[in-house]
Motif scaffolding. Structure first.
Motif, PDB file in Angstrom:
ATOM      1  N   MET A   1     -34.902  23.796 -28.207  1.00  8.20           N
ATOM      2  CA  MET A   1     -33.815  23.646 -27.215  1.00  8.20           C
ATOM      3  C   MET A   1     -33.012  24.949 -27.110  1.00  8.20           C
ATOM      4  O   MET A   1     -32.688  25.540 -28.135  1.00  8.20           O
ATOM      5  N   ALA A   2     -32.714  25.369 -25.902  1.00 10.07           N
ATOM      6  CA  ALA A   2     -31.881  26.566 -25.719  1.00 10.07           C
ATOM      7  C   ALA A   2     -30.486  26.289 -26.296  1.00 10.07           C
ATOM      8  O   ALA A   2     -30.110  25.144 -26.502  1.00 10.07           O
ATOM      9  N   LYS A   3     -29.731  27.326 -26.506  1.00  7.12           N
ATOM     10  CA  LYS A   3     -28.372  27.146 -27.053  1.00  7.12           C
ATOM     11  C   LYS A   3     -27.527  26.293 -26.107  1.00  7.12           C
ATOM     12  O   LYS A   3     -27.503  26.522 -24.905  1.00  7.12           O
ATOM     13  N   LEU A 110     -13.843  27.627 -22.325  1.00 10.20           N
ATOM     14  CA  LEU A 110     -15.233  28.107 -22.200  1.00 10.20           C
ATOM     15  C   LEU A 110     -15.729  28.094 -20.755  1.00 10.20           C
ATOM     16  O   LEU A 110     -16.925  28.143 -20.500  1.00 10.20           O
ATOM     17  N   LYS A 111     -14.788  28.054 -19.799  1.00  8.67           N
ATOM     18  CA  LYS A 111     -15.195  27.849 -18.404  1.00  8.67           C
ATOM     19  C   LYS A 111     -16.068  28.972 -17.834  1.00  8.67           C
ATOM     20  O   LYS A 111     -16.769  28.763 -16.842  1.00  8.67           O
ATOM     21  N   ASP A 112     -16.032  30.145 -18.428  1.00  5.16           N
ATOM     22  CA  ASP A 112     -16.843  31.241 -17.894  1.00  5.16           C
ATOM     23  C   ASP A 112     -18.253  31.297 -18.471  1.00  5.16           C
ATOM     24  O   ASP A 112     -19.050  32.143 -18.078  1.00  5.16           O
ATOM     25  N   ARG A 113     -18.564  30.421 -19.412  1.00  5.77           N
ATOM     26  CA  ARG A 113     -19.913  30.398 -19.987  1.00  5.77           C
ATOM     27  C   ARG A 113     -20.815  29.479 -19.164  1.00  5.77           C
ATOM     28  O   ARG A 113     -20.358  28.513 -18.570  1.00  5.77           O
ATOM     29  N   GLU A 114     -22.107  29.760 -19.187  1.00  8.31           N
ATOM     30  CA  GLU A 114     -23.062  28.969 -18.399  1.00  8.31           C
ATOM     31  C   GLU A 114     -23.771  27.901 -19.234  1.00  8.31           C
ATOM     32  O   GLU A 114     -24.525  27.110 -18.699  1.00  8.31           O
ATOM     33  N   ASP A 115     -23.548  27.927 -20.555  1.00  9.94           N
ATOM     34  CA  ASP A 115     -24.324  27.035 -21.421  1.00  9.94           C
ATOM     35  C   ASP A 115     -23.496  25.889 -21.989  1.00  9.94           C
ATOM     36  O   ASP A 115     -23.770  25.373 -23.061  1.00  9.94           O
ATOM     37  N   ALA A 196     -31.993  18.191 -20.767  1.00  8.93           N
ATOM     38  CA  ALA A 196     -32.411  18.628 -19.423  1.00  8.93           C
ATOM     39  C   ALA A 196     -31.833  20.001 -19.086  1.00  8.93           C
ATOM     40  O   ALA A 196     -32.108  20.555 -18.030  1.00  8.93           O
ATOM     41  N   GLY A 197     -31.010  20.518 -19.984  1.00 11.97           N
ATOM     42  CA  GLY A 197     -30.475  21.867 -19.763  1.00 11.97           C
ATOM     43  C   GLY A 197     -29.324  21.922 -18.787  1.00 11.97           C
ATOM     44  O   GLY A 197     -29.063  22.944 -18.168  1.00 11.97           O
ATOM     45  N   VAL A 198     -28.616  20.807 -18.653  1.00 14.90           N
ATOM     46  CA  VAL A 198     -27.486  20.796 -17.727  1.00 14.90           C
ATOM     47  C   VAL A 198     -26.313  21.558 -18.342  1.00 14.90           C
ATOM     48  O   VAL A 198     -25.952  21.328 -19.488  1.00 14.90           O
ATOM     49  N   ALA A 199     -25.758  22.457 -17.576  1.00 12.72           N
ATOM     50  CA  ALA A 199     -24.696  23.306 -18.122  1.00 12.72           C
ATOM     51  C   ALA A 199     -23.325  22.912 -17.595  1.00 12.72           C
ATOM     52  O   ALA A 199     -23.125  21.789 -17.151  1.00 12.72           O
TER      53      ALA A 199
ATOM     54  N   ASN B 177     -21.032  15.274 -12.011  1.00 11.66           N
ATOM     55  CA  ASN B 177     -21.066  16.452 -11.154  1.00 11.66           C
ATOM     56  C   ASN B 177     -22.511  16.641 -10.694  1.00 11.66           C
ATOM     57  O   ASN B 177     -23.371  17.046 -11.475  1.00 11.66           O
ATOM     58  N   SER B 178     -22.763  16.330  -9.422  1.00 13.84           N
ATOM     59  CA  SER B 178     -24.143  16.351  -8.922  1.00 13.84           C
ATOM     60  C   SER B 178     -24.688  17.775  -8.797  1.00 13.84           C
ATOM     61  O   SER B 178     -25.895  17.975  -8.827  1.00 13.84           O
ATOM     62  N   SER B 179     -23.807  18.774  -8.651  1.00 15.72           N
ATOM     63  CA  SER B 179     -24.275  20.161  -8.568  1.00 15.72           C
ATOM     64  C   SER B 179     -24.874  20.595  -9.898  1.00 15.72           C
ATOM     65  O   SER B 179     -25.816  21.385  -9.939  1.00 15.72           O
ATOM     66  N   ARG B 180     -24.293  20.121 -10.989  1.00 16.67           N
ATOM     67  CA  ARG B 180     -24.758  20.494 -12.322  1.00 16.67           C
ATOM     68  C   ARG B 180     -25.903  19.610 -12.800  1.00 16.67           C
ATOM     69  O   ARG B 180     -26.853  20.069 -13.402  1.00 16.67           O
TER      70      ARG B 180
END
Lengths: 209, 209
Positions: A1-3, A110-115, A196-199, B177-180
């Motif tokens: 799993m990714a971070k 952490l709003k600027d992170r994508e993970d 599922a990798g949802v960020a 959040n459907s976009s995510r």
């Protein structure tokens, strides 16, 4: 799993902390809750007891408590210094490893992170009251008072430092009523999203309309 | 599957309607959205065009539009009469069969039933804007304006008739959040809850704190 970083914001009594701990165990990732306090204390120079009482909760006086808090020559209050230490610790943890972080405005920090997956857990009043009675050995009236007091202070702290409204669905990717869904279903849904990798969720429009 | 009512409240452009329609198809249950308008028109005596414009949206003037709307001798405005017809239609539908109902404050109207799953779908601004541009053949500025206008009118209508804040997680069992998450994941989660027999959300404490 990714971070993956999972932040869990929660109403008092909703079981959000328990759900977060279970998710961390099942995914085999780090879990940060009270153990974060020592690190904040070290960074800020305040005692762990002081951090425990103040880092996530507003002063009992509410927003005025912040507005009229004693400030040093730079305009910073004690609460601001504690918050800044907390922010740094959370940013460092998120940089380091996959983890679950409970509360402490981590969704916003952490709003600027994508993970990051931001989750909000809430519940029905009668079920939350019963849970608080069992956990803290108090009667229903005391439980209701504890809940009102703590959620109000969390809400005020969140509002002051994020300028967002605590509990608005738009702040989180996923919000769930644990009384209706049950804790296991909440855990399953968080894990489904994580796998599922949802960020992370953005700062959504719903609250400014 | 036992009888289940799924209400879907949504931000404009978030795909909530599409997600609801897919869920209804996959579960093989009825879907109510625009087709409800004819029934409301029949009950209220107003034209379908009038209902289409007014039954879910507040007057463009916002809350004042309700407060100062023309009222008959019983104190009821035209908006109140349309809303009352809408309420009756939704209660009748929910009594009759399993279904998905889009918008129209159905979460609040059905709050006393035990077989209702209340869902809120929201999304990220850039993705919603792109979706509105594609669906309505408008440019980005026009899409942002449509979104702001329609969500504001939905929010005002909801606030006036339910005394709750639109988009607060506590009003719904599940907010996404459907976009995510993506539309398919949203559909899967709604169906997981429905199959597990998860029922309605209460009027939660979070909004009164």
């Amino acid at each position: 799993m990714a971070k993956r970083i999972i932040t869990i914001s929660r109403e008092f009594g909703s079981g959000g902390r328990f759900i977060g701990e279970e998710v961390a165990k099942k995914l085999g990732i780090a879990y940060y809750d009270k153990d974060i306090i020592g690190q904040i204390a070290e960074k800020s120079g305040f005692s762990t007891e002081y951090i425990k009482e103040n880092a996530e909760l507003s002063p009992k006086k509410g927003l005025f408590g912040y507005a009229f808090a004693g400030r040093d020559l730079t305009g910073k209050s004690v609460e601001d210094m504690v918050y800044e230490a907390q922010r740094k610790v959370i940013l460092e943890i998120a940089e380091k490893e996959s983890c679950v972080i409970i509360g402490r405005n981590a969704d916003f920090i952490l709003k600027d992170r994508e993970d990051v997956l931001n989750v909000f857990i809430h519940g029905d009043m009668p079920e939350k009251v019963q849970r608080i009675c069992r956990l803290y050995h108090v009667n229903e009236g005391e439980a209701a008072k504890m809940m009102a007091d703590i959620d109000k202070r969390r809400m005020t702290n969140y509002r002051f430092y994020t300028e967002q409204k605590w509990g608005m669905a738009g702040n989180y990717t996923l919000s769930m009523n644990s009384s209706r869904l049950g804790y296991e279903m909440c855990e399953k849904m968080i894990m489904d999203c994580t796998k599922a990798g949802v960020a992370h969720s953005c700062i959504c429009t719903s609250q400014v309309l």
